[in-house]
Design a protein around this motif. Sequence first.
Motif, PDB file in Angstrom:
ATOM      1  N   MET A   1       0.806  -1.217   0.000  1.00 31.59           N
ATOM      2  CA  MET A   1       0.000   0.000   0.000  1.00 31.59           C
ATOM      3  C   MET A   1       0.845   1.276   0.000  1.00 31.59           C
ATOM      4  SD  MET A   1      -3.232   0.080  -0.292  1.00 31.59           S
ATOM      5  CE  MET A   1      -4.286  -1.299  -0.731  1.00 31.59           C
ATOM      6  N   GLN A   2       2.109   1.157   0.313  1.00 29.02           N
ATOM      7  CA  GLN A   2       2.967   2.335   0.317  1.00 29.02           C
ATOM      8  C   GLN A   2       3.158   2.923  -1.080  1.00 29.02           C
ATOM      9  OE1 GLN A   2       6.403   1.882   3.370  1.00 29.02           O
ATOM     10  NE2 GLN A   2       5.681  -0.201   2.993  1.00 29.02           N
ATOM     11  N   VAL A   3       2.868   2.122  -2.123  1.00 28.47           N
ATOM     12  CA  VAL A   3       2.989   2.624  -3.496  1.00 28.47           C
ATOM     13  C   VAL A   3       1.638   2.608  -4.207  1.00 28.47           C
ATOM     14  CG1 VAL A   3       5.426   2.020  -3.727  1.00 28.47           C
ATOM     15  CG2 VAL A   3       3.689   0.320  -4.326  1.00 28.47           C
ATOM     16  N   TYR A   4       0.554   2.631  -3.428  1.00 28.50           N
ATOM     17  CA  TYR A   4      -0.783   2.543  -4.021  1.00 28.50           C
ATOM     18  C   TYR A   4      -1.078   3.688  -4.979  1.00 28.50           C
ATOM     19  CZ  TYR A   4      -5.897   2.494  -4.308  1.00 28.50           C
ATOM     20  OH  TYR A   4      -7.185   2.490  -4.760  1.00 28.50           O
ATOM     21  N   GLU A   5      -0.560   4.880  -4.703  1.00 28.71           N
ATOM     22  CA  GLU A   5      -0.839   6.031  -5.570  1.00 28.71           C
ATOM     23  C   GLU A   5      -0.173   5.905  -6.932  1.00 28.71           C
ATOM     24  OE1 GLU A   5      -2.878   8.625  -4.959  1.00 28.71           O
ATOM     25  OE2 GLU A   5      -3.457   7.720  -3.050  1.00 28.71           O
ATOM     26  N   ASP A   6       0.791   5.011  -7.063  1.00 32.88           N
ATOM     27  CA  ASP A   6       1.488   4.760  -8.334  1.00 32.88           C
ATOM     28  C   ASP A   6       1.006   3.417  -8.864  1.00 32.88           C
ATOM     29  OD1 ASP A   6       3.237   4.137 -10.405  1.00 32.88           O
ATOM     30  OD2 ASP A   6       5.013   4.855  -9.351  1.00 32.88           O
ATOM     31  N   ALA A   7       0.020   3.456  -9.756  1.00 32.39           N
ATOM     32  CA  ALA A   7      -0.617   2.215 -10.208  1.00 32.39           C
ATOM     33  C   ALA A   7       0.375   1.251 -10.847  1.00 32.39           C
ATOM     34  CB  ALA A   7      -1.745   2.539 -11.190  1.00 32.39           C
ATOM     35  N   ALA A   8       1.293   1.770 -11.646  1.00 29.76           N
ATOM     36  CA  ALA A   8       2.253   0.896 -12.317  1.00 29.76           C
ATOM     37  C   ALA A   8       3.139   0.176 -11.311  1.00 29.76           C
ATOM     38  CB  ALA A   8       3.102   1.707 -13.296  1.00 29.76           C
ATOM     39  N   ALA A   9       3.603   0.901 -10.289  1.00 29.08           N
ATOM     40  CA  ALA A   9       4.459   0.293  -9.272  1.00 29.08           C
ATOM     41  C   ALA A   9       3.674  -0.704  -8.430  1.00 29.08           C
ATOM     42  CB  ALA A   9       5.068   1.380  -8.382  1.00 29.08           C
ATOM     43  N   TYR A  10       2.452  -0.351  -8.073  1.00 28.53           N
ATOM     44  CA  TYR A  10       1.631  -1.225  -7.229  1.00 28.53           C
ATOM     45  C   TYR A  10       1.322  -2.551  -7.929  1.00 28.53           C
ATOM     46  CZ  TYR A  10      -2.226  -2.811  -4.277  1.00 28.53           C
ATOM     47  OH  TYR A  10      -3.035  -3.561  -3.456  1.00 28.53           O
ATOM     48  N   MET A  11       1.048  -2.488  -9.221  1.00 27.52           N
ATOM     49  CA  MET A  11       0.611  -3.676  -9.955  1.00 27.52           C
ATOM     50  C   MET A  11       1.766  -4.509 -10.502  1.00 27.52           C
ATOM     51  SD  MET A  11      -2.626  -3.815  -9.666  1.00 27.52           S
ATOM     52  CE  MET A  11      -2.897  -5.157 -10.829  1.00 27.52           C
ATOM     53  N   HIS A  12       2.977  -3.979 -10.490  1.00 29.19           N
ATOM     54  CA  HIS A  12       4.086  -4.696 -11.113  1.00 29.19           C
ATOM     55  C   HIS A  12       4.593  -5.836 -10.228  1.00 29.19           C
ATOM     56  CE1 HIS A  12       8.310  -5.443 -12.390  1.00 29.19           C
ATOM     57  NE2 HIS A  12       7.748  -5.366 -13.578  1.00 29.19           N
TER      58      HIS A  12
END
Length: 332
Positions: free
Chosen positions: A219-230
């Motif tokens: 969740m720490q990278v939730y605002e960055d969809a690409a990072a969250y989903m990778h």
Amino acid sequence: MLASPLKTLLTAATLAAAAWGHAEQPAVGTSPWGPEDEIGRLNLMTPASRAELLSRVTGGEVYDLSVDLFIGMPSWQAAGDPHYRMWMTHTPHGTVVDDPLGLGETMNEHVSYTGAAFSMYTHTGTHIDTLAHFGLDGRIWNGFSAAEHLGDRGWQIAGAEALPPIVARGVMIDLPAFLGVDMLPEGHRVTRAELRGALERQGVAMKQGDVVLIRTGRMQVYEDAAAYMHNPPGLGLDAARFLVETGGAMVVGADNLSFEAFPSEVEGNYVPVHTYLLAEQGTPILELVYLEGLSEAGIYEFAFIGGGLRLRGADAAPMRPIALPLAPADER
């Protein structure tokens, strides 16, 4: 560089994965709650269990376990499902120009009107998977068949409207805190040993009927969809078995999407954790659960309260669960 406990556990996970490839062919589970059962392990909730839990609520801070929905948010796209979309159906200026209600310019300039609509895949944002989400060989939990029970308007059994509101003891397992990392590495497959170790560190034991939530730190990278989903981390099959068969979990969930690790560790099944939990064990899954607040506060045991939208016939439903801290059982 990975912390040494993580290196050791990764090696154990690799060995365990090889063993699962030779497991016997799985089949959908038959419910011990009868031939009409469509909610599986949610039957473990009782009036007594709810009353006992709520008697321990301290009345302190309320922790929101849901995420924001916004255009550009992380969502499941691998199978071509729709992104989250929101659009304005009415704006103050547009209402003056269009006069949709025939009220006239004077009224529309005096009384401003705003309205909106949205659309999304049912597995977007914080949500609960129903037992119809994944099945095996044309059948879902308790032997219900797609051929007989799935129509053009959704499932006629085991849809989201069948799931009761959940009021149960919640347990959060904070894996990054145990392993000494900010968040689990990409592609990391959570093991039974990691779950055991984190529970021991926290001094919390699982009980039958719990809602067990796994924090990966994603969740720490939730605002960055690409990072969250990778290549997100997720559970391995042996870890899922530990939660249900040893720990007695009623519902399981995590802060990632889509709960289990990929690629599959089981030949012939691309989502073995989902089919094990939903189709074989009747265990609903929560995904994209926000656990950062609980982690920061060091709260590992709480009252979990939440209900999914009653989307008739749907295989999942958006949810806004909350967590309420509990007093120790011996302090009531």
